[in-house]
Write an enzyme that holds these catalytic residues in place. Structure first.
Site, PDB file in Angstrom:
ATOM      1  N   LYS B  67     -40.246 -19.704 -43.320  1.00 38.53           N
ATOM      2  CA  LYS B  67     -38.951 -19.064 -43.550  1.00 38.53           C
ATOM      3  C   LYS B  67     -37.893 -20.339 -44.185  1.00 38.53           C
ATOM      4  O   LYS B  67     -37.868 -21.770 -42.936  1.00 38.53           O
ATOM      5  CB  LYS B  67     -37.876 -18.192 -42.942  1.00 38.53           C
ATOM      6  CG  LYS B  67     -36.430 -17.945 -43.320  1.00 38.53           C
ATOM      7  CD  LYS B  67     -35.772 -16.800 -42.594  1.00 38.53           C
ATOM      8  CE  LYS B  67     -34.978 -16.861 -42.608  1.00 38.53           C
ATOM      9  NZ  LYS B  67     -33.849 -15.865 -41.580  1.00 38.53           N
ATOM     10  N   SER B 142     -32.584 -11.467 -43.358  1.00 36.25           N
ATOM     11  CA  SER B 142     -32.138 -12.531 -44.246  1.00 36.25           C
ATOM     12  C   SER B 142     -33.563 -13.043 -44.633  1.00 36.25           C
ATOM     13  O   SER B 142     -34.246 -13.451 -45.232  1.00 36.25           O
ATOM     14  CB  SER B 142     -31.222 -13.702 -44.064  1.00 36.25           C
ATOM     15  OG  SER B 142     -31.565 -13.697 -42.765  1.00 36.25           O
ATOM     16  N   SER B 166     -32.407 -10.083 -39.227  1.00 35.27           N
ATOM     17  CA  SER B 166     -33.426 -11.016 -40.114  1.00 35.27           C
ATOM     18  C   SER B 166     -34.809 -10.308 -39.938  1.00 35.27           C
ATOM     19  O   SER B 166     -35.268 -10.613 -41.010  1.00 35.27           O
ATOM     20  CB  SER B 166     -32.263 -12.226 -39.887  1.00 35.27           C
ATOM     21  OG  SER B 166     -31.344 -11.417 -41.096  1.00 35.27           O
TER      22      SER B 166
END
Lengths: 93, 459
Positions: B67, B142, B166
């Site tokens: 990420k 997210s 997330s």
């Protein structure tokens, strides 16, 4: 309760310049978000607050010099620099 | 989806370099916009190293996507924000060091909501991630790119971060496995902070075995993170008669609830299942947002355009420069959260919002403690709905409500795992498994038992 002046005051605290259309939009959003937060008014818990789920305590390490990042790495993402230093905006007018 | 076992078989028959070359072709197409930065050169040179027998360790030769809020030395790390669009970290996050030590092949940095603020990956400066299960829908947020890269077969493993769901939300929306570990189990050193007291880096994968493997690699002691619990993780299968609690307050829409109830009926045949009420959860969502926004307002004060990040051509007076850099560098949701956080912490409102939220957090912790005296595992639907259509949710508060089932685990710091066990309208929805602190082995074991005895859902 949330009007233009509230939004402008908060923007000042947060150091974010807002465009005119943003002020209007954020005023509407803030009102909705505060109504959402107002659910918390339904209770008045008689318990201590939890800042952190772990029992954190401050631990000091020995005051010994350690290697730090080399200066060129520290400065590599800065646009404004001079003679190995960051160049910042004027603080005193 | 590619499991670790399948990848190893491929490498065995075709060679690592061939396999990585093929994979990188897919990654570069970026069909779902899963990636912000593709690290092809690094991946190919690591594949060569592997072929020479130089890459060793638990993840030797296994592709991993990271990420883009996790620092990678020499590789652009943007947090999906204009503010950091050209930022190159001078150091690796602890988890990245661990990946490298264990021989992983890094394929790229994945797309996400700007500064991890969102539930759909629509707030990314680099555009929305499309859901590989239905490209007209979001992948969730997210960690949307980390999930879609697995669901779309662009990587084998990926790392996400979870502040209020997330990892679990995009896992649920794309039909992959995602775990938010116990707070403190994985070092946050090198994770660009949004809300420190809530967020954890965690694994995403195509199977529970793979998830356990990646967690073993990233968990562990790190002195550079003062909130690190200093514990290692080794997966051990837990075989017992699990007592399972259905959390009454964790709800979903009618269709998801119907699928969940059908699942619970099947579960009753293989485990002891009872309903439990955790009344504090009625207040968990607003409390979570007050805390997250307050911490965000403090954490994001570092972006001043001086040392790194977006800046202006000319230096002006400090006040004007600072306010303008932030006006141009941050997107709308980030500005909204910073400002709401500044408001919640300001004189006159601190007690009404922030302090109250921290007290609710104590209530949530107490409720979970009580629940874990009688139950081993608590379960709920991970998300209250299937993946949203792109652009469907326009109002921020409606978006916040989607996190209602995931945020309690972050407030209490307990581990929570999303397993793709439900199907609604041909789309996947996860079942969330929550356990006491450091019960990751039990959660993963229970997931495996359920898959074996109740059955997997292939969507």
């Amino acid at each position: 309760m949330v009007d233009r002046s509230t939004v402008l005051h908060v923007a000042e605290l947060a150091k974010i310049e807002l465009r005119e259309d943003e002020v209007e939009k954020f005023a509407r959003d803030f009102k909705k978000i505060l109504e959402f937060f107002d659910k918390l008014d339904e209770i008045d818990p008689d318990v201590p607050p939890t800042y952190h789920v772990l029992p954190l305590k401050n631990v000091f390490r020995k005051d010994e010099p350690k290697e730090s990042l080399p200066r060129e790495l520290v400065l590599m993402n800065a646009k404004h620099k001079e003679e190995g230093y960051f160049k910042g905006p004027k603080v005193v007018e | 989806m590619i499991s670790v076992a399948e990848w190893k078989e491929r490498v065995e028959s075709e060679g690592a370099l061939n396999c990585v070359e093929k994979l990188m072709k897919e990654v570069k197409k970026n069909r779902y916009n899963s990636f912000i930065t593709v690290t092809e050169e690094i991946a190919l040179s690591q594949a060569e190293e592997y072929e020479k027998g130089k890459l060793k360790g638990k993840l030797a030769g296994i592709p991993v996507a990271i990420k883009d809020n996790i620092s990678t030395a020499g590789i652009r790390t943007t947090c999906a924000s204009k503010m950091l669009h050209d930022y190159v970290p001078p150091f690796d996050a602890h988890v990245v060091e661990r990946l490298k030590e264990e021989g992983a092949i890094i394929v790229g940095k994945t797309n996400m909501d700007e500064f991890a603020m969102g539930t759909t990956t629509e707030t990314s400066y680099f555009g929305v991630v499309r859901n590989p299960r239905d490209e007209s829908r979001v992948a969730g947020g997210s960690s949307g790119g980390s999930a879609s890269s697995i669901a779309g077969g662009e990587t084998v493993l990926s790392l996400g971060s979870d502040t209020g769901g997330s990892i679990r939300c995009p896992a649920s929306f794309t039909g992959v496995y995602g775990l938010k570990p116990t707070y403190g189990l994985v070092s946050r050193y090198g994770l660009i902070p949004y809300a420190n007291s809530l967020e954890q880096i965690g694994p995403m994968a195509a199977s529970l075995d793979d998830l356990a493997l990646l967690l073993e690699v990233i968990a562990g002691r790190d002195q550079r993170d003062s909130t690190n619990a200093g514990r290692e993780f080794r997966f051990e299968f837990v075989e017992k008669d699990f007592k399972v609690g259905i959390v009454k307050e964790m709800k979903a829409n009618e269709k998801v609830m119907a699928a969940f109830e059908e699942f619970v009926e099947k579960l009753k045949k293989v485990a002891k299942v009872k309903e439990i009420s955790l009344p504090s959860l009625n207040y968990a969502l607003p409390a979570y947002y007050v805390i997250a926004m307050s911490e965000a307002s403090s954490n994001l004060a570092r972006y001043d355009g001086v040392r790194y990040g977006y800046t202006l051509e000319k230096l002006d007076s400090w006040r004007k420069f600072f306010a303008k850099v932030r006006a141009e560098g941050f997107g709308e949701e980030v500005k909204r959260r910073i400002m709401m956080g500044s408001f919640a912490l300001s004189t006159g409102y601190y007690g009404k919002y922030y302090l109250k939220a921290l007290k609710v957090r104590t209530l949530v912790i107490n409720d979970f403690k009580r629940a874990f005296e009688s139950f081993d595992i608590l379960i709920s639907p991970t998300m209250p709905d299937v993946a949203f259509k792109i652009g469907e949710i326009k109002d921020p508060v409606t978006m916040y409500y989607a996190d209602v089932n995931t945020v309690p685990a972050n407030l209490a710091g307990i581990p929570a795992l999303s397993v793709p066990l439900l199907e609604v309208d041909g789309l996947p929805v996860g079942v969330q498994l929550m356990g006491n602190h450091f019960s990751e082995s039990a959660l993963i074991s229970f997931g495996k038992i359920v898959e074996e005895r109740v059955g997997k859902v292939e969507v």
